[in-house]
Write an enzyme that holds these catalytic residues in place. Sequence first.
Site, PDB file in Angstrom:
ATOM      1  N   HIS A 179       5.456   6.065  11.594  1.00  0.00           N
ATOM      2  CA  HIS A 179       4.972   5.953  10.214  1.00  0.00           C
ATOM      3  C   HIS A 179       4.108   7.197   9.995  1.00  0.00           C
ATOM      4  CE1 HIS A 179       3.530   4.455   6.513  1.00  0.00           C
ATOM      5  NE2 HIS A 179       3.002   3.312   6.878  1.00  0.00           N
ATOM      6  N   ARG A 183      11.580   3.462   3.656  1.00  0.00           N
ATOM      7  CA  ARG A 183      11.099   2.552   4.709  1.00  0.00           C
ATOM      8  C   ARG A 183      12.295   1.714   5.128  1.00  0.00           C
ATOM      9  NH1 ARG A 183       5.606  -0.918   4.824  1.00  0.00           N
ATOM     10  NH2 ARG A 183       4.908   1.139   5.437  1.00  0.00           N
ATOM     11  N   LYS A 192      25.256  -7.466  -0.446  1.00  0.00           N
ATOM     12  CA  LYS A 192      26.703  -7.670  -0.592  1.00  0.00           C
ATOM     13  C   LYS A 192      27.472  -6.958   0.515  1.00  0.00           C
ATOM     14  CE  LYS A 192      26.193  -7.743  -5.636  1.00  0.00           C
ATOM     15  NZ  LYS A 192      26.483  -7.002  -6.860  1.00  0.00           N
ATOM     16  N   ARG A 197       0.798  -1.224   0.000  1.00  0.00           N
ATOM     17  CA  ARG A 197       0.000   0.000   0.000  1.00  0.00           C
ATOM     18  C   ARG A 197       0.836   1.282   0.000  1.00  0.00           C
ATOM     19  NH1 ARG A 197      -3.930  -2.760   2.049  1.00  0.00           N
ATOM     20  NH2 ARG A 197      -2.175  -3.818   2.962  1.00  0.00           N
ATOM     21  N   THR A 198       1.751   1.355   0.978  1.00  0.00           N
ATOM     22  CA  THR A 198       2.500   2.604   1.171  1.00  0.00           C
ATOM     23  C   THR A 198       3.361   2.905  -0.057  1.00  0.00           C
ATOM     24  OG1 THR A 198       2.505   2.160   3.525  1.00  0.00           O
ATOM     25  CG2 THR A 198       4.057   3.805   2.761  1.00  0.00           C
TER      26      THR A 198
HETATM   27  C1  NCD Z   1       1.368  -0.580   8.337  1.00  0.00           C
HETATM   28  C2  NCD Z   1       2.875  -0.625   8.411  1.00  0.00           C
HETATM   29  O1  NCD Z   1       3.555  -1.043   7.490  1.00  0.00           O
HETATM   30  O2  NCD Z   1       3.371  -0.219   9.451  1.00  0.00           O
HETATM   31  N1  NCD Z   1       0.855  -0.741   7.062  1.00  0.00           N
HETATM   32  C3  NCD Z   1       0.895   0.251   6.146  1.00  0.00           C
HETATM   33  O3  NCD Z   1       1.796   1.051   6.080  1.00  0.00           O
HETATM   34  N2  NCD Z   1      -0.172   0.343   5.323  1.00  0.00           N
HETATM   35  C4  NCD Z   1       0.709  -1.467   9.317  1.00  0.00           C
HETATM   36  C5  NCD Z   1       1.009  -2.922   9.290  1.00  0.00           C
HETATM   37  O4  NCD Z   1       1.916  -3.421   8.613  1.00  0.00           O
HETATM   38  O5  NCD Z   1       0.311  -3.636  10.020  1.00  0.00           O
END
Ligand code: NCD
Length: 311
Positions: free
Chosen positions: A140, A112, A90, A62-63
């Site tokens: 987040h 991320r 590596k 999603r993100t």
């Molecule tokens: C969340 C995450 O990655 O922290 N999901 C997201 O970003 N849509 C929550 C999760 O993984 O449960």
Amino acid sequence: MSNQQELSTKHLLGIKYINADDINLIFDTAVNFKEVINRPIKKVPSLRDVTIANLFFENSTRTKISFELAEKRLSADVVNFSSSGSSLKKGETLLDTVNNILSMKVDMVVMRHPAPGAHVFLANHIEANIINAGDGTHEHPTQALLDAFSMQEKLGSLKGKKIVIVGDIMHSRVALSNIYCLQKLGAKVKVCGPPTLLPKYIDTLGVEVEYDLRKALNWCDVANVLRIQLERQEIKYIPSLREYAQFYGINKELLDSLDKEIVLMHPGPINRGVELSSDAADSHHSIILQQVENGVAIRMAVLYLLSGKRA
Ligand code: NCD
């Protein structure tokens, strides 16, 4: 409405580091972008000639898609990188990987990373704007912004509104960013989950704790329900998922038996049958898909506003 014309920061490292005016400015801007992405032609030239690298050192669906769509709707040039199949395997350091990418003239980095604080480290070493798309169990920020924006869209001002965050508070970065964001907007926040999934420092965050799910739901206007982060649990914190679902799972029957209507949210991915049953997730209480739609508008707003802070 915000009292600011621009953000107080050039990075989005966490909600902890921004103020209520920043949040409101992002929301005001997102309202405009939401209108743009609902037009037949969904693109604006705002970030033409801006190059953005999406660096994902942890899994994401999603993100990652949401950021990429936001960037493309703003006409940015986008490069994607994920740690599987990269030179990280590596033995290359994070700083070397990113410096190499920046040598290719990247202006903004969306990252991320499994290490809490990785973004702060980067922001101290490179010139590009850094946006945190999740740092381990820590923060987040864009998820919290889209969550609060979706709540506000549904309920109006969040001042005095009651929000309960249900589930794995200890391992969820969504929980901490939500707590910071909702408190900055004047909401009252409770957390609810098994004692083993609440962090020891919970008292320092200014939230109340409620172990009884029914009581928590009867108190709140909104329940933001989180996934059990099994991939971050090196030991067992709950006896079984079945027992968890029995005590902390939300189904339609429970929702219908409450004293009032509540709004149900989830950042995804949902473990259907664990924290939410399908009849709850797909019920009229749920605004889960609106959250996803708002995610693109919020991320467009963040990218647009931070790009104005490039020195
Ligand atoms: C969340 C995450 O990655 O922290 N999901 C997201 O970003 N849509 C929550 C999760 O993984 O449960």
